[in-house]
Scaffold this motif. Structure first.
Motif, short mmCIF file in Angstrom:
data_model
loop_
_atom_site.label_atom_id
_atom_site.label_comp_id
_atom_site.label_asym_id
_atom_site.label_seq_id
_atom_site.Cartn_x
_atom_site.Cartn_y
_atom_site.Cartn_z
N ARG A 1 0.85 -1.21 0.00
CA ARG A 1 0.00 0.00 0.00
C ARG A 1 0.88 1.26 0.00
N THR A 2 1.92 1.24 0.82
CA THR A 2 2.81 2.41 0.89
C THR A 2 3.45 2.71 -0.46
N ASP B 1 0.90 3.98 -2.96
CA ASP B 1 0.51 5.37 -2.65
C ASP B 1 1.60 6.35 -3.08
N ARG C 1 1.04 9.27 -5.83
CA ARG C 1 1.28 10.69 -5.51
C ARG C 1 2.40 11.26 -6.36
N SER D 1 7.13 13.31 3.63
CA SER D 1 5.68 13.55 3.65
C SER D 1 4.90 12.27 3.36
N PHE D 2 5.58 11.24 2.87
CA PHE D 2 4.89 9.99 2.57
C PHE D 2 4.75 9.15 3.84
N HIS D 3 3.56 8.65 4.05
CA HIS D 3 3.32 7.72 5.15
C HIS D 3 4.21 6.48 4.94
N GLY D 4 4.92 6.08 5.98
CA GLY D 4 5.76 4.88 5.88
C GLY D 4 7.21 5.18 5.54
#
Ligand code: SF4
Length: 221
Positions: free
Chosen positions: A96-97, A100, A104, A122-125
């Motif tokens: 998922r990371t 995403d 983006r 800024s990216f989750h993970g």
């Protein structure tokens, strides 16, 4: 043995020689194989979290054989990415990371990730370790990627005295000469895996023995 002060200028060539027989750390190996985009090295770093290089390296190669640009990866169903990377720990979350980040990158950055630490963080993970390693390897920015090997070995030397990899990163950023900031990870990952190992470090044959403080090493092997 009487110890000399730890001298990083002397230690670096000794480290280069000590790790020459061993495989490169996974991200440096991938870059040497031509995976030289910010996106590829960032994705490979995410794959490597809590996963041994021996697993994450072939998984990264298999993933990039299917899709290596953000646009190509964004077009894959997350289930397919998950299947491709299922050898890695936390593969569902990592799939998922990575998807995403790919999406983006296409939507917000024209399909190419910039050499910008704030963007990567800024990216989750994505944490400081992966952001710094990626920007060091791909962009040549003098940032230090501190994983558990860098943290453990630098503390054993007595070069830093810290309690977490994050604090080691800050301490090394202040102390380690700029020319060594990218290379230190490339050296200390194989050195930490094969010489200054977590348990039973090979001190008696270590080329840094005369200057290493052996902090925390049981009975100074
Ligand atoms: S002397 Fe021992 S503790 Fe120090 S770097 Fe070498 S293996 Fe690690």
């Amino acid at each position: 043995m009487r110890k000399r002060p730890f001298d990083i200028e002397e230690a670096m060539p000794r480290l280069r020689k000590a790790v020459a027989p061993y495989p490169k750390a996974a991200l440096f190996e991938l870059a040497a194989e031509g995976h030289t985009s910010v996106f590829e090295i960032l994705a490979a770093c995410i794959l490597s979290i809590r996963t041994r290089d021996e697993t994450s390296l072939p998984v990264a190669r298999a993933l990039f054989a299917q899709a290596r640009t953000p646009a190509e990866l964004a077009a894959l169903p997350v289930e397919q990415i998950d299947r491709l990377i299922q050898g890695c720990a936390f593969h569902e979350a990592k799939a998922r990371t990575i998807r995403d980040i790919a999406r983006r990158t296409v939507q917000e950055h024209g399909g190419v990730l910039p050499c910008d630490r704030d963007v990567l963080l800024s990216f989750h993970g994505v944490g400081p370790k992966c952001a710094n390693l990626t920007l060091g390897i791909v962009c040549g920015l003098p940032l230090i990627g501190v994983d558990i090997h860098v943290h453990r070995v630098a503390n054993r030397w007595g070069y830093v005295r810290t309690t977490t990899p994050e604090k080691t990163m800050t301490a090394l950023q202040e102390k380690l000469p700029r020319p060594y900031r990218i290379e230190i990870n490339a050296l200390l990952v194989p050195f930490g895996k094969h010489v200054c190992t977590g348990t039973r470090p090979k001190c008696s044959t270590c080329p840094l023995m005369e200057m290493c403080r052996q902090v925390g090493v049981a009975s100074h092997r």
